[in-house]
Design an enzyme around this catalytic site. Structure first.
Site, short mmCIF file in Angstrom:
data_model
loop_
_atom_site.label_atom_id
_atom_site.label_comp_id
_atom_site.label_asym_id
_atom_site.label_seq_id
_atom_site.Cartn_x
_atom_site.Cartn_y
_atom_site.Cartn_z
N ASN A 9 -55.37 73.14 -42.92
CA ASN A 9 -55.82 72.31 -44.04
C ASN A 9 -56.05 70.91 -43.50
O ASN A 9 -55.10 70.19 -43.21
CB ASN A 9 -54.73 72.31 -45.12
CG ASN A 9 -55.00 71.29 -46.22
OD1 ASN A 9 -56.13 70.80 -46.35
ND2 ASN A 9 -53.98 70.98 -47.00
N TRP A 10 -57.31 70.56 -43.35
CA TRP A 10 -57.65 69.25 -42.76
C TRP A 10 -57.46 68.10 -43.75
O TRP A 10 -57.60 66.95 -43.39
CB TRP A 10 -59.08 69.28 -42.22
CG TRP A 10 -59.16 69.80 -40.81
CD1 TRP A 10 -58.23 70.59 -40.18
CD2 TRP A 10 -60.22 69.59 -39.86
NE1 TRP A 10 -58.64 70.87 -38.91
CE2 TRP A 10 -59.86 70.27 -38.67
CE3 TRP A 10 -61.43 68.90 -39.89
CZ2 TRP A 10 -60.67 70.27 -37.53
CZ3 TRP A 10 -62.24 68.91 -38.76
CH2 TRP A 10 -61.85 69.58 -37.59
N LYS A 11 -57.22 68.43 -45.01
CA LYS A 11 -57.07 67.38 -46.05
C LYS A 11 -58.27 66.43 -45.99
O LYS A 11 -59.37 66.87 -45.69
CB LYS A 11 -55.74 66.64 -45.87
CG LYS A 11 -54.56 67.60 -45.70
CD LYS A 11 -53.24 66.92 -45.86
CE LYS A 11 -52.12 67.88 -45.54
NZ LYS A 11 -50.83 67.45 -46.00
N HIS A 95 -52.64 72.82 -54.27
CA HIS A 95 -51.86 72.13 -53.23
C HIS A 95 -51.03 71.03 -53.90
O HIS A 95 -51.47 70.41 -54.87
CB HIS A 95 -52.81 71.52 -52.19
CG HIS A 95 -52.10 71.03 -50.97
ND1 HIS A 95 -51.42 69.83 -50.95
CD2 HIS A 95 -51.93 71.56 -49.74
CE1 HIS A 95 -50.87 69.67 -49.76
NE2 HIS A 95 -51.16 70.71 -49.00
N GLU A 97 -50.44 68.11 -53.16
CA GLU A 97 -51.08 66.79 -53.23
C GLU A 97 -52.03 66.71 -54.42
O GLU A 97 -52.23 65.64 -55.00
CB GLU A 97 -51.78 66.48 -51.90
CG GLU A 97 -50.75 66.15 -50.82
CD GLU A 97 -51.20 66.44 -49.39
OE1 GLU A 97 -52.39 66.65 -49.16
OE2 GLU A 97 -50.31 66.46 -48.52
N GLU A 165 -45.09 76.12 -49.98
CA GLU A 165 -45.02 74.84 -49.27
C GLU A 165 -44.02 73.92 -49.98
O GLU A 165 -44.37 73.30 -51.00
CB GLU A 165 -46.39 74.16 -49.27
CG GLU A 165 -47.48 74.97 -48.60
CD GLU A 165 -48.60 74.07 -48.08
OE1 GLU A 165 -48.89 74.15 -46.89
OE2 GLU A 165 -49.15 73.28 -48.87
N GLY A 171 -45.82 67.23 -44.16
CA GLY A 171 -46.10 65.99 -43.43
C GLY A 171 -44.88 65.18 -43.08
O GLY A 171 -45.00 64.01 -42.69
N SER A 209 -44.90 71.23 -42.19
CA SER A 209 -44.47 70.81 -40.85
C SER A 209 -44.38 71.95 -39.84
O SER A 209 -43.48 71.97 -39.00
CB SER A 209 -43.13 70.05 -40.94
OG SER A 209 -43.29 68.86 -41.68
N GLY A 230 -51.06 71.69 -41.99
CA GLY A 230 -51.77 70.45 -42.25
C GLY A 230 -52.04 69.69 -40.96
O GLY A 230 -52.95 70.01 -40.20
N GLY A 231 -51.20 68.70 -40.68
CA GLY A 231 -51.42 67.79 -39.56
C GLY A 231 -51.72 68.47 -38.24
O GLY A 231 -52.63 68.05 -37.50
#
Ligand code: PEP
Length: 248
Positions: A9-11, A95, A97, A165, A171, A209, A230-231
């Site tokens: 997930n590149w956000k 998600h 966010e 999640e 993150g 993470s 994610g990251g």
């Protein structure tokens, strides 16, 4: 046997220049045999060029959100059909966010997941408890309530994926204990089996993470059928390193 999925997930990250990373991941997806499917969920602007960059490789492309409607007066929004038209085969909905930043509740997430299925996209439906909910001992109840409210009845193992999640793990570098992951994934599996004819085969991803250094142990937990990353999906070496947890 559920075939796992490692999805990135590149956000809100990625410009045209970063298509080089998509190409690198696509090449890496093809050079090593893994017992997992691979996908990158890109920002809407990169879905079409990302799909082109992935080409006929083993890397699928997804979106990160869609509107519940097919079309209409929704300035700035993107429909599931538009994502499919641009080359996506899946879309993340719910998600944390989006739940937090855009006030999306379970009913909204359900409507978006329905829209994804109607547009022939796989719906990756995210659920997860906050830190306060975990501390209060309410994590499983919270997630089960999100499953009840967010998963469309018409979803099947082929069209719907659940991503667990924990909000506090996204993150932050923090992850739940393996026992906690096992407990939650077991509870999610029990819910899916009770509510869906194909619940036994539905993928349940863990997200929060995930890194190359913890992927093997997290992916080894019962009822974990892959990862939402994610990251660490922004760097080809890290993302491929996580997928290596499933090297054949
Ligand atoms: C995510 O945003 O879905 C996620 C899991 O992020 P990270 O891997 O950076 O914790």
């Amino acid at each position: 046997m559920v075939k796992p999925l490692v999805a990135g997930n590149w956000k809100m990250n990625g410009l045209t220049a970063d298509l080089a990373t998509v190409r690198e991941i696509a090449a890496g997806a093809d050079t090593i045999t893994r017992q997992a499917d691979m996908m990158l969920c890109l920002p809407a602007t990169l879905v079409a060029p990302g799909a082109e960059a992935a080409g006929s490789s083993a890397l699928a492309i997804g979106g990160q959100d869609c509107h519940a409607a097919v079309s209409g007066a929704h300035t700035g929004d993107v429909s599931a059909g538009m994502l499919g038209d641009a080359g996506a085969s899946a879309v993340i909905v719910g998600h944390s966010e989006r739940r937090q930043d855009h006030g999306e509740d379970d009913a909204t997430v359900l409507a978006k997941a329905r829209a994804a299925l109607a547009a022939d996209l796989t719906a990756i439906v995210c659920v997860g408890e906050t830190e306060a909910e975990r501390r209060a001992g309410d994590a499983v109840a919270r997630v089960v309530s999100q499953l009840n409210g967010s998963l469309p009845d018409e979803g099947t193992a082929g069209t719907m994926i659940v991503a667990y999640e924990p909000v506090w793990a996204i993150g932050t570098g923090l992850t739940p204990t393996l026992d906690d992951v096992a407990e939650m994934h077991g509870a999610i599996r029990a819910h899916l089996v009770a509510h869906f004819g194909t619940g036994e085969q539905m993928r349940i991803l863990y997200g929060g993470s995930v890194k190359p250094g913890n992927a093997v142990e997290l992916m080894g937990v019962a009822e974990v059928n892959g990862a939402l990353v994610g990251g660490a999906s922004l760097k080809a070496a890290d993302f491929l390193g996580i997928a290596d947890a499933y090297r054949a």
